[in-house]
Design a protein around this motif. Structure first.
Motif, short mmCIF file in Angstrom:
data_model
loop_
_atom_site.label_atom_id
_atom_site.label_comp_id
_atom_site.label_asym_id
_atom_site.label_seq_id
_atom_site.Cartn_x
_atom_site.Cartn_y
_atom_site.Cartn_z
N GLU A 58 0.69 -0.85 -0.43
CA GLU A 58 0.47 0.28 -0.35
C GLU A 58 1.03 1.60 -0.26
O GLU A 58 0.24 2.53 -0.51
CB GLU A 58 -0.93 0.05 1.29
CG GLU A 58 -2.30 -1.13 1.31
CD GLU A 58 -2.90 -0.64 1.00
OE1 GLU A 58 -3.57 0.03 0.14
OE2 GLU A 58 -4.56 -1.73 0.58
N ASP A 120 -6.45 -2.39 0.25
CA ASP A 120 -6.89 -3.68 1.68
C ASP A 120 -7.43 -2.63 3.28
O ASP A 120 -8.24 -3.05 3.62
CB ASP A 120 -5.77 -4.48 1.96
CG ASP A 120 -5.58 -5.70 0.74
OD1 ASP A 120 -6.42 -5.68 -0.26
OD2 ASP A 120 -4.55 -6.32 0.87
N GLN A 121 -6.61 -1.37 2.59
CA GLN A 121 -6.49 -0.86 4.35
C GLN A 121 -7.69 0.43 3.70
O GLN A 121 -7.76 1.40 4.74
CB GLN A 121 -5.06 -0.25 4.57
CG GLN A 121 -4.09 -1.10 5.04
CD GLN A 121 -3.08 -0.42 5.19
OE1 GLN A 121 -3.04 0.45 5.72
NE2 GLN A 121 -2.02 -0.87 4.88
N HIS A 139 -7.74 6.12 4.13
CA HIS A 139 -7.06 5.69 3.99
C HIS A 139 -6.14 6.19 5.28
O HIS A 139 -5.33 6.99 5.21
CB HIS A 139 -6.31 5.92 2.53
CG HIS A 139 -5.57 4.56 2.63
ND1 HIS A 139 -4.25 4.24 3.29
CD2 HIS A 139 -6.04 2.79 1.77
CE1 HIS A 139 -4.08 2.91 2.23
NE2 HIS A 139 -4.96 2.91 2.12
#
Length: 258
Positions: A58, A120-121, A139
């Motif tokens: 990320e 994912d986050q 985020h």
């Protein structure tokens, strides 16, 4: 021993969808930043960044944005320049699904509820209050790039929504939880309104009534098909994400024992 990963293995690893990375890399390259500098800053090889099955960490996207911000002097918000030039493939398969929805509400729900395929986050939700409905996104890595990646995604989401709408639509309000990254006029050019900066949240606020608006190329059959595909992808990613911490724990125990 080197990992022998299948395409599916790599695409289900924790991280972000490669479409996000390739979009930011393409923009950086267009602004004269070489791939060698991008690889040096991110620690990710150009070969991996070009791999359609790679799911990059990320941190890659905000790291590239910091590199862009420090390398390209500009009074205009470069995030909005990227949002105007980047194709909707930024949203991977989700972009295909929204264009087949029957209503804008269905399209927005699909876009917001499947953001975990892209990251994912990311935390995304739809909040309706009376005659306003907000698509809210946050985020944890916004702190690294001053919210640049999030505002780019929000601007692209607005472009996509307004593109598929059969009737003209305007946002009620755009809220950004950070300071502007360039001249406010650059934001107005994209959002058609001046954002509220330093807001409690980052959100695209639309009239609730707009949810019933038609979509230009609606197809119930295709929408169901793409939605099922996205749901299966999200399920596999969720299962992989739940398993991953256990794998890391087992690896740590083995390494400690040795």
């Amino acid at each position: 021993m080197a990992e022998n990963l299948t395409s599916r293995d790599k695409s289900l690893r924790p991280g972000a969808h490669v479409s996000l990375a390739t979009s930011v890399v393409a923009f950086a390259l267009s602004r004269g930043i070489g791939l060698d500098r991008i690889s040096e800053a991110t620690g990710v090889s150009g070969q991996d960044l070009a791999d359609p099955d790679f799911r990059p960490p990320e941190e890659v996207m905000p790291t590239i944005w910091v590199l862009i911000a420090n390398s390209v002097p500009s009074d205009r918000p470069l995030t909005m320049e990227m949002a105007k030039a980047t194709p909707f493939s930024f949203f991977a398969d989700i972009a295909h699904g929204v264009q087949f929805a029957s209503t804008l509400g269905e399209a927005i729900d699909l876009l917001v509820n499947h953001q975990r395929i892209l990251s994912d986050q990311v935390d995304s939700s739809i909040v309706t209050s009376g005659d306003e409905t907000a698509a809210v996104v946050s985020h944890p890595l916004d702190r690294l790039d001053g919210g640049r990646m999030s505002e780019t995604g929000l601007a692209l989401a607005w472009r996509l929504i307004s593109h598929i709408a059969a009737d003209p639509i305007r946002p009620v309000r755009v809220e950004l939880a950070h300071a502007p990254t360039g001249a406010v006029s650059g934001y107005r050019d994209v959002f058609e309104t001046e954002p509220v900066f330093g807001a409690p949240r980052t959100a695209l606020v639309l009239p609730t009534s707009a949810r019933d608006g038609p979509v230009q190329h609606a197809s119930a059959e295709l929408f169901v098909y793409v939605k099922q595909h996205l749901g299966q992808t999200l399920t596999r990613l969720s299962e992989t994400g739940r398993a991953d911490p256990l794998e890391r724990l087992k690896t740590a125990v083995i390494e400690a024992a040795n």
